[in-house]
Design a protein around this motif. Structure first.
Motif: not given
Ligand code: AP5
Length: 195
Positions: A13-15, A31-36, A122-124, A129-131, A172-175
């Motif tokens: 989602k973030g990527t 939403s995760g970033d704004l809440l953090r 695996q991704r998380l 380890e990195r972040e 699949r690769p992000p691109e």
């Molecule tokens: P949030 O920050 O949204 O975390 P999450 O849903 O757990 O999602 P992540 O950030 O871990 O993953 P992502 O899908 O964004 O993937 P990313 O691109 O980072 O929420 C955190 C917390 O906030 C929640 O647990 C909850 O407490 C609260 N919250 C948030 N929204 C809420 C809501 N609406 N209601 C209530 N509570 C809420 O990628 C992850 C990793 O994978 C990165 O290292 C990235 O480089 C890698 N990667 C990405 N895409 C690929 C790819 N295609 N191939 C290989 N690697 C990849």
């Protein structure tokens, strides 16, 4: 363009939100970033957010709406948005739909990124380890995936029934994922919108 990104933790989602917001020239609201960010304050709401995020539980809906709604409405008026991570349950979706209808805001599509749980874990763990994000521990990752299954995955059929869901293979690769999303968005017909 007004998009919602619906996906389990680690699906990208973030990527994709970041890349798409630049490609489509609209705001990216996570939403995760704004809440953090809100959790950095020194008040009881911030404390509540920190506790829920650390445990991988959903932050209470009212607090999420309070943080997110003004920013989404502002972005809608300014030209569009990619919202990543909201809504996270059917109640949030229903409140958001009412609010959107009240303000005349529509959504062009809900992009559902999916990948197998072992890929996500695996991704998380690699990101941990990195972040060192505090909720990227093996136990909390598992819990976040369970919360997604229980609370958030019903939104897949919720939005599919409303005709706005675009399901995209995120293993699949992000691109390639980005290119697929952009191709699918280009195919949308005018009028293909839902609150
Ligand atoms: P949030 O920050 O949204 O975390 P999450 O849903 O757990 O999602 P992540 O950030 O871990 O993953 P992502 O899908 O964004 O993937 P990313 O691109 O980072 O929420 C955190 C917390 O906030 C929640 O647990 C909850 O407490 C609260 N919250 C948030 N929204 C809420 C809501 N609406 N209601 C209530 N509570 C809420 O990628 C992850 C990793 O994978 C990165 O290292 C990235 O480089 C890698 N990667 C990405 N895409 C690929 C790819 N295609 N191939 C290989 N690697 C990849």
């Amino acid at each position: 363009m007004r998009l919602l990104l619906l996906a389990p933790p680690g699906a990208g989602k973030g990527t994709q939100g970041w890349v798409l917001s630049h490609r489509l020239d609209v705001a990216h609201l996570s939403s995760g970033d704004l809440l953090r960010e809100r959790a950095e304050a020194r008040d009881s709401c911030a404390q509540l957010i920190r506790e829920h995020q650390m445990q991988g539980d959903l932050v209470p809906d009212a607090l999420v709406l309070e943080v997110l709604a003004p920013k989404v409405l502002h972005a809608a008026a300014a030209g569009g948005f990619i919202v990543d991570g909201f809504p996270r349950n059917v109640q949030q979706a229903e409140v958001a739909a009412d609010l959107a209808a009240k303000h005349g805001v529509t959504v062009d599509a809900v992009v559902y990124l999916h990948a197998a749980a072992e890929v996500l874990v695996q991704r998380l763990l690699a990101r941990a380890e990195r972040e060192g994000r505090s909720d990227d521990t093996p136990q909390v990752i598992r819990h976040r995936l369970d919360v997604f299954e229980r609370e958030t995955s019903p939104l897949v059929s919720y939005y599919r029934k409303r005709g706005v869901l675009l399901a995209v293979d995120a293993d699949r690769p992000p691109e390639q994922v980005t290119a697929d999303i952009l191709d699918r968005l280009a195919e949308l017909t005018p009028g293909h919108r839902a609150p």
